[in-house]
Design a protein around this motif. Structure first.
Motif, PDB file in Angstrom:
ATOM      1  N   LEU A  29      39.995  21.768  46.469  1.00 27.52           N
ATOM      2  CA  LEU A  29      40.965  22.551  47.242  1.00 27.52           C
ATOM      3  C   LEU A  29      41.076  22.038  48.672  1.00 27.52           C
ATOM      4  O   LEU A  29      42.172  22.032  49.257  1.00 27.52           O
ATOM      5  CB  LEU A  29      40.556  24.021  47.235  1.00 27.52           C
ATOM      6  N   SER A  30      39.962  21.611  49.254  1.00 27.24           N
ATOM      7  CA  SER A  30      39.990  21.145  50.641  1.00 27.24           C
ATOM      8  C   SER A  30      40.769  19.843  50.798  1.00 27.24           C
ATOM      9  O   SER A  30      41.249  19.533  51.889  1.00 27.24           O
ATOM     10  CB  SER A  30      38.562  20.970  51.164  1.00 27.24           C
ATOM     11  N   LEU A  31      40.893  19.074  49.716  1.00 28.23           N
ATOM     12  CA  LEU A  31      41.575  17.783  49.781  1.00 28.23           C
ATOM     13  C   LEU A  31      43.075  17.887  49.509  1.00 28.23           C
ATOM     14  O   LEU A  31      43.777  16.882  49.568  1.00 28.23           O
ATOM     15  CB  LEU A  31      40.939  16.800  48.793  1.00 28.23           C
ATOM     16  N   LEU A 162      34.193  33.957  49.102  1.00 26.57           N
ATOM     17  CA  LEU A 162      35.300  33.579  48.224  1.00 26.57           C
ATOM     18  C   LEU A 162      35.697  32.120  48.370  1.00 26.57           C
ATOM     19  O   LEU A 162      36.860  31.769  48.183  1.00 26.57           O
ATOM     20  CB  LEU A 162      36.507  34.479  48.502  1.00 26.57           C
ATOM     21  N   GLN A 163      34.770  31.251  48.707  1.00 21.47           N
ATOM     22  CA  GLN A 163      35.088  29.826  48.733  1.00 21.47           C
ATOM     23  C   GLN A 163      35.415  29.352  47.318  1.00 21.47           C
ATOM     24  O   GLN A 163      34.696  29.638  46.378  1.00 21.47           O
ATOM     25  CB  GLN A 163      33.918  29.029  49.294  1.00 21.47           C
ATOM     26  N   GLY A 164      36.510  28.626  47.179  1.00 19.11           N
ATOM     27  CA  GLY A 164      36.941  28.182  45.858  1.00 19.11           C
ATOM     28  C   GLY A 164      37.739  29.222  45.103  1.00 19.11           C
ATOM     29  O   GLY A 164      37.968  29.070  43.899  1.00 19.11           O
ATOM     30  N   PHE A 190      36.104  27.447  39.530  1.00 11.99           N
ATOM     31  CA  PHE A 190      36.771  28.153  40.613  1.00 11.99           C
ATOM     32  C   PHE A 190      36.513  29.654  40.481  1.00 11.99           C
ATOM     33  O   PHE A 190      35.943  30.128  39.498  1.00 11.99           O
ATOM     34  CB  PHE A 190      38.278  27.885  40.583  1.00 11.99           C
ATOM     35  N   LEU A 191      36.983  30.412  41.486  1.00 15.73           N
ATOM     36  CA  LEU A 191      36.927  31.871  41.447  1.00 15.73           C
ATOM     37  C   LEU A 191      38.348  32.416  41.350  1.00 15.73           C
ATOM     38  O   LEU A 191      39.296  31.821  41.874  1.00 15.73           O
ATOM     39  CB  LEU A 191      36.242  32.425  42.702  1.00 15.73           C
ATOM     40  N   THR A 192      38.497  33.573  40.698  1.00 12.33           N
ATOM     41  CA  THR A 192      39.792  34.227  40.592  1.00 12.33           C
ATOM     42  C   THR A 192      39.573  35.695  40.260  1.00 12.33           C
ATOM     43  O   THR A 192      38.428  36.164  40.184  1.00 12.33           O
ATOM     44  CB  THR A 192      40.662  33.546  39.514  1.00 12.33           C
ATOM     45  N   PHE A 193      40.660  36.434  40.059  1.00 15.98           N
ATOM     46  CA  PHE A 193      40.586  37.831  39.652  1.00 15.98           C
ATOM     47  C   PHE A 193      40.651  37.927  38.133  1.00 15.98           C
ATOM     48  O   PHE A 193      41.393  37.183  37.486  1.00 15.98           O
ATOM     49  CB  PHE A 193      41.745  38.647  40.239  1.00 15.98           C
ATOM     50  N   ASP A 194      39.894  38.881  37.572  1.00 12.62           N
ATOM     51  CA  ASP A 194      40.095  39.210  36.164  1.00 12.62           C
ATOM     52  C   ASP A 194      41.124  40.331  36.069  1.00 12.62           C
ATOM     53  O   ASP A 194      41.776  40.683  37.060  1.00 12.62           O
ATOM     54  CB  ASP A 194      38.767  39.589  35.488  1.00 12.62           C
ATOM     55  N   THR A 195      41.308  40.914  34.906  1.00 11.86           N
ATOM     56  CA  THR A 195      42.326  41.953  34.720  1.00 11.86           C
ATOM     57  C   THR A 195      42.026  43.213  35.517  1.00 11.86           C
ATOM     58  O   THR A 195      42.930  43.999  35.801  1.00 11.86           O
ATOM     59  CB  THR A 195      42.457  42.301  33.231  1.00 11.86           C
ATOM     60  N   GLU A 196      40.763  43.414  35.878  1.00  7.95           N
ATOM     61  CA  GLU A 196      40.385  44.589  36.677  1.00  7.95           C
ATOM     62  C   GLU A 196      40.303  44.267  38.160  1.00  7.95           C
ATOM     63  O   GLU A 196      39.827  45.075  38.942  1.00  7.95           O
ATOM     64  CB  GLU A 196      39.035  45.132  36.182  1.00  7.95           C
ATOM     65  N   GLN A 197      40.748  43.071  38.549  1.00 10.98           N
ATOM     66  CA  GLN A 197      40.715  42.606  39.934  1.00 10.98           C
ATOM     67  C   GLN A 197      39.299  42.439  40.465  1.00 10.98           C
ATOM     68  O   GLN A 197      39.061  42.525  41.668  1.00 10.98           O
ATOM     69  CB  GLN A 197      41.526  43.548  40.842  1.00 10.98           C
ATOM     70  N   HIS A 198      38.355  42.175  39.562  1.00  8.42           N
ATOM     71  CA  HIS A 198      37.016  41.789  39.965  1.00  8.42           C
ATOM     72  C   HIS A 198      36.942  40.267  39.999  1.00  8.42           C
ATOM     73  O   HIS A 198      37.670  39.577  39.270  1.00  8.42           O
ATOM     74  CB  HIS A 198      35.970  42.348  38.996  1.00  8.42           C
TER      75      HIS A 198
END
Length: 371
Positions: A29-31, A162-164, A190-198
């Motif tokens: 992501l940084s690149l 929340l890096q990444g 990577f990190l993201t949200f699941d259906t429950e926004q966790h």
């Protein structure tokens, strides 16, 4: 109201531990630079096709430059991402709209999502608002029935954790960048949200190149598979088929009764690469032998002679001044003519400050070196 607050507190306490993105994901992501995202700013539309081949809806994505307010006095450029899906499954209209603002570093500053299922007598909406304030990301999820919020969940995350992280808005940009590069970071988490926004993990993988029929034309597409891994649920998988310039030609969600496809080829976006700067070798020119250069010399010579003659005619005092100088020069016969001329014409210079008419004859000359 008390019941709603207790639900929020309980859900906040039950949030799972936040996972950590891999170093490869953070570095990837940084690149990503602004020049990588600039060709990805365009609109596109697809249609939803059922398993029987019938058209049951539409799907559209648009990305453009915008700005967001950091405070009352300062704004910053960002990418405005919009996505809309409208399908009818088993006679039930389902609509999903998403609007997000993503910084040039692919950080999400806000995202608003609304999912609605229009049952005949029981319409249900899910509204999710994600907002970044200072160093925290705040999430509010509300389930609405008949314009009344029946359940609300609110929680927040520290941005330092929340890096990444890739939101759904940023995901659309990242996918286009991957498609244009035709490179997917392997084993990057990577990190993201699941259906429950966790917060949960997500991965990308390439399925290589495939052939796809678009209208009457068969084209080569680059396939990327994205997987979202909730903590205690089955992973969610999508397959994205991209043309060479990042246009989406097909989207498949595993387990969904509908797929999104394009019906005709779009106009592909091409980046004009600047031509290399020409290098000209040095050529020795003899102006006396070159007819063109010699003609230019003669023209310039005549122009200067005419200009000088005009100047002398307009300033008759010049002849008197030159006559005085030549007369004094012949009388004195100095050894250093240049210094003598400088001392003679020096007082006439407009750059010298005015002085008295009578000065000492033994005053040192500024044109002679002092020993």
């Amino acid at each position: 109201m008390q019941k709603q607050k207790s639900e929020e507190v309980t859900e906040e306490a039950a949030m799972p531990k936040i996972p950590i993105a891999s170093k490869d994901a953070v570095e990837f992501l940084s690149l990503i630079e602004e020049k990588d995202v600039k060709p990805c700013l365009f609109e596109e539309s697809l249609v939803a096709i059922s398993e029987s081949g019938q058209t049951i809806g539409t799907f559209s994505i648009s990305v453009e430059m915008a700005y967001y307010s950091i405070n009352e006095w300062q704004d910053e450029d960002c990418y405005l991402v919009r996505a809309t899906s409208k399908v009818t499954i088993d006679g039930i209209p389902c609509t999903t709209t998403m609007t997000g603002r993503v910084t040039k570093k692919l950080e999400t500053v806000e995202q608003h999502t609304k999912e609605s299922v229009r049952f005949r007598e029981h319409p249900v909406e899910t509204r999710i608002h994600v907002t970044k304030r200072q160093d925290q990301l705040f999430v509010r999820k509300a389930i609405v029935e008949r314009d009344e919020e029946i359940h609300v969940s609110t929680f927040s995350y520290k941005c330092s954790q929340l890096q990444g992280f890739i939101s759904e808005s940023a995901n659309l940009l990242v996918l286009r960048v991957m498609a244009r590069r035709q490179v997917v970071p392997q084993d990057a988490v990577f990190l993201t949200f699941d259906t429950e926004q966790h917060i949960c993990t997500s991965t990308y993988d390439t399925l290589g190149f495939q052939k796809q029929q678009v209208g009457k034309e068969e084209v080569e597409v680059f396939v990327i598979e994205r997987a979202v891994h909730p903590v205690d649920e089955i992973p969610l998988n999508w397959q994205f088929y991209f043309l060479s310039d990042g246009h989406l030609s097909r989207r498949v969600q595993v387990g969904s009764p509908a797929i999104m496809v394009i019906l005709q080829m779009p106009v592909l976006i091409e980046i004009d690469e600047p031509d290399p700067r020409p290098v000209f070798g040095k050529i020795l020119l003899d102006w006396e032998e070159d007819p063109q250069l010699y003609s230019m010399f003669l023209d310039r010579k005549e122009e200067l002679q005419a200009s000088h003659a005009t100047y002398v005619r307009r300033h008759p005092e010049l002849n008197a001044l030159l006559a005085d100088f030549l007369q004094l020069l012949l009388l004195r016969k100095p050894d250093d003519v240049v210094t003598f001329a400088a001392e003679f014409f020096g007082p006439f210079s407009a750059q010298n400050p005015p002085c008295r008419s009578f000065q000492s004859s033994d005053k040192p000359s500024p044109f002679r070196s002092r020993v």
